[in-house]
Enzyme design. Sequence first.
Site, PDB file in Angstrom:
ATOM      1  N   SER A 154     -38.434 -15.442   6.072  1.00 25.75           N
ATOM      2  CA  SER A 154     -37.953 -14.828   4.831  1.00 25.75           C
ATOM      3  C   SER A 154     -38.155 -15.856   3.724  1.00 25.75           C
ATOM      4  CB  SER A 154     -36.459 -14.519   4.974  1.00 25.75           C
ATOM      5  OG  SER A 154     -35.866 -14.309   3.696  1.00 25.75           O
ATOM      6  N   TYR A 167     -27.550 -16.090   7.591  1.00 26.39           N
ATOM      7  CA  TYR A 167     -28.932 -15.588   7.515  1.00 26.39           C
ATOM      8  C   TYR A 167     -29.886 -16.687   7.038  1.00 26.39           C
ATOM      9  CZ  TYR A 167     -32.806 -12.418   6.287  1.00 26.39           C
ATOM     10  OH  TYR A 167     -34.029 -11.789   6.186  1.00 26.39           O
TER      11      TYR A 167
HETATM   12  P1  NAD Z   1     -34.888  -3.413   9.664  1.00 27.90           P
HETATM   13  O1  NAD Z   1     -33.414  -3.408   9.719  1.00 27.90           O
HETATM   14  O2  NAD Z   1     -35.612  -2.124   9.464  1.00 27.90           O
HETATM   15  O3  NAD Z   1     -35.524  -4.080  10.961  1.00 27.90           O
HETATM   16  C1  NAD Z   1     -34.859  -4.970  11.806  1.00 27.90           C
HETATM   17  C2  NAD Z   1     -35.096  -4.514  13.211  1.00 27.90           C
HETATM   18  O4  NAD Z   1     -34.543  -5.455  14.131  1.00 27.90           O
HETATM   19  C3  NAD Z   1     -34.447  -3.158  13.495  1.00 27.90           C
HETATM   20  O5  NAD Z   1     -35.429  -2.294  14.037  1.00 27.90           O
HETATM   21  C4  NAD Z   1     -33.382  -3.488  14.532  1.00 27.90           C
HETATM   22  O6  NAD Z   1     -33.166  -2.448  15.470  1.00 27.90           O
HETATM   23  C5  NAD Z   1     -33.986  -4.718  15.194  1.00 27.90           C
HETATM   24  N1  NAD Z   1     -32.996  -5.536  15.897  1.00 27.90           N
HETATM   25  C6  NAD Z   1     -31.762  -5.938  15.469  1.00 27.90           C
HETATM   26  N2  NAD Z   1     -31.147  -6.641  16.425  1.00 27.90           N
HETATM   27  C7  NAD Z   1     -32.002  -6.710  17.475  1.00 27.90           C
HETATM   28  C8  NAD Z   1     -31.936  -7.300  18.770  1.00 27.90           C
HETATM   29  N3  NAD Z   1     -30.840  -7.979  19.172  1.00 27.90           N
HETATM   30  N4  NAD Z   1     -33.000  -7.158  19.597  1.00 27.90           N
HETATM   31  C9  NAD Z   1     -34.104  -6.465  19.202  1.00 27.90           C
HETATM   32  N5  NAD Z   1     -34.214  -5.879  18.005  1.00 27.90           N
HETATM   33  C10 NAD Z   1     -33.172  -6.007  17.149  1.00 27.90           C
HETATM   34  O7  NAD Z   1     -35.261  -4.453   8.510  1.00 27.90           O
HETATM   35  P2  NAD Z   1     -36.661  -5.158   8.167  1.00 27.90           P
HETATM   36  O8  NAD Z   1     -36.615  -5.451   6.734  1.00 27.90           O
HETATM   37  O9  NAD Z   1     -37.815  -4.399   8.699  1.00 27.90           O
HETATM   38  O10 NAD Z   1     -36.498  -6.549   8.937  1.00 27.90           O
HETATM   39  C11 NAD Z   1     -37.479  -7.075   9.797  1.00 27.90           C
HETATM   40  C12 NAD Z   1     -37.516  -8.592   9.692  1.00 27.90           C
HETATM   41  O11 NAD Z   1     -37.975  -8.950   8.391  1.00 27.90           O
HETATM   42  C13 NAD Z   1     -36.153  -9.282   9.876  1.00 27.90           C
HETATM   43  O12 NAD Z   1     -36.320 -10.462  10.639  1.00 27.90           O
HETATM   44  C14 NAD Z   1     -35.747  -9.630   8.453  1.00 27.90           C
HETATM   45  O13 NAD Z   1     -34.907 -10.749   8.400  1.00 27.90           O
HETATM   46  C15 NAD Z   1     -37.119  -9.920   7.852  1.00 27.90           C
HETATM   47  N6  NAD Z   1     -37.141  -9.847   6.383  1.00 27.90           N
HETATM   48  C16 NAD Z   1     -37.014  -8.660   5.732  1.00 27.90           C
HETATM   49  C17 NAD Z   1     -37.056  -8.640   4.343  1.00 27.90           C
HETATM   50  C18 NAD Z   1     -36.965  -7.377   3.544  1.00 27.90           C
HETATM   51  O14 NAD Z   1     -36.935  -7.463   2.301  1.00 27.90           O
HETATM   52  N7  NAD Z   1     -36.904  -6.202   4.135  1.00 27.90           N
HETATM   53  C19 NAD Z   1     -37.227  -9.824   3.636  1.00 27.90           C
HETATM   54  C20 NAD Z   1     -37.330 -11.021   4.330  1.00 27.90           C
HETATM   55  C21 NAD Z   1     -37.296 -11.014   5.708  1.00 27.90           C
END
Ligand code: NAD
Length: 269
Positions: A154, A167
């Site tokens: 991130s 986080y």
């Molecule tokens: P999201 O909530 O759609 O995806 C997160 C996924 O992780 C979900 O499908 C959830 O079911 C899964 N998950 C949670 N706990 C879990 C576990 N114990 N085992 C397996 N799967 C698990 O959100 P996203 O934005 O798609 O996030 C994906 C990644 O991207 C994350 O690591 C998040 O920190 C990172 N991220 C997202 C953003 C953003 O702006 N959306 C920005 C920076 C980083």
Amino acid sequence: MEKRKLEGQVAIITGSSSGIGAGCAKEMARAGAAVIVNYPVPQAQAMAEQVAADIIAEGNKAVAYKCDVSKEDEVIAMFKFAEDQFGRVDILVNNAGLQKDAKFTEMTLDQWNFVIGVNLTGQFLCAREAIRIFMKKGVDGVSKAAGKIICMSSVHEVIPWAGHANYAASKGGVMLMMKTIAQEYAPHRIRINSIAPGAIATPINKDAWDTAEHLQQLLKLIPEKRIGQVEDVAKAAVFLASDDADYINGTTLFVDGGMTLYPGFEDNG
Ligand code: NAD
């Protein structure tokens, strides 16, 4: 026809029933990889199966698999399943992640442990299993590398984030874990990199973009003046997993529309 960039390869994408993970699963499948669509709990099963069905409908290979990445025995079982199902593992996208936000003085140990357990320990457990398999397999001509790992970090691996100490600590930890294991395993032709998304429109941050007012606030932080889409990240993930990125190891690719460029200084500070 030209060979697709990930043809013949197998990719495990953690947390891919939604958001960025689902986008990576679809884009990697389009590039020729067979994909394990991982989800953590029974409530996410239908969504994961839909992602797999969408991939199969496009003529590619996918299967949904339940595993909580913070549980060692479940992670080991997932990698064994992938090998049994598709015969090999070439790519891990360490994507699963979550938030449990609280002011620091009000943060409970459970909130701290939960986020570190999934976002950091989960990435450790999956990367360790992947590297064990890559080491056994070695380079066999399907790809120039023995294996590739992409850690979903991130912008908060470098930007401090009040109210989100668990986080930010998890993503800062991912950065140095990624660089350390890249250094350790580059001699074995294993490539390990991170993607640091900025603000991507997914369920994790819905309250930051779900109204015009919230979106307006958010756009102040993004020089490109648009919120990112999962495809922005997924296309970068395919690139990092492909032989096009063969000399890229131990680095973080920021996919953030310039969020890390100190946008507060845009008009001379
Ligand atoms: P999201 O909530 O759609 O995806 C997160 C996924 O992780 C979900 O499908 C959830 O079911 C899964 N998950 C949670 N706990 C879990 C576990 N114990 N085992 C397996 N799967 C698990 O959100 P996203 O934005 O798609 O996030 C994906 C990644 O991207 C994350 O690591 C998040 O920190 C990172 N991220 C997202 C953003 C953003 O702006 N959306 C920005 C920076 C980083």
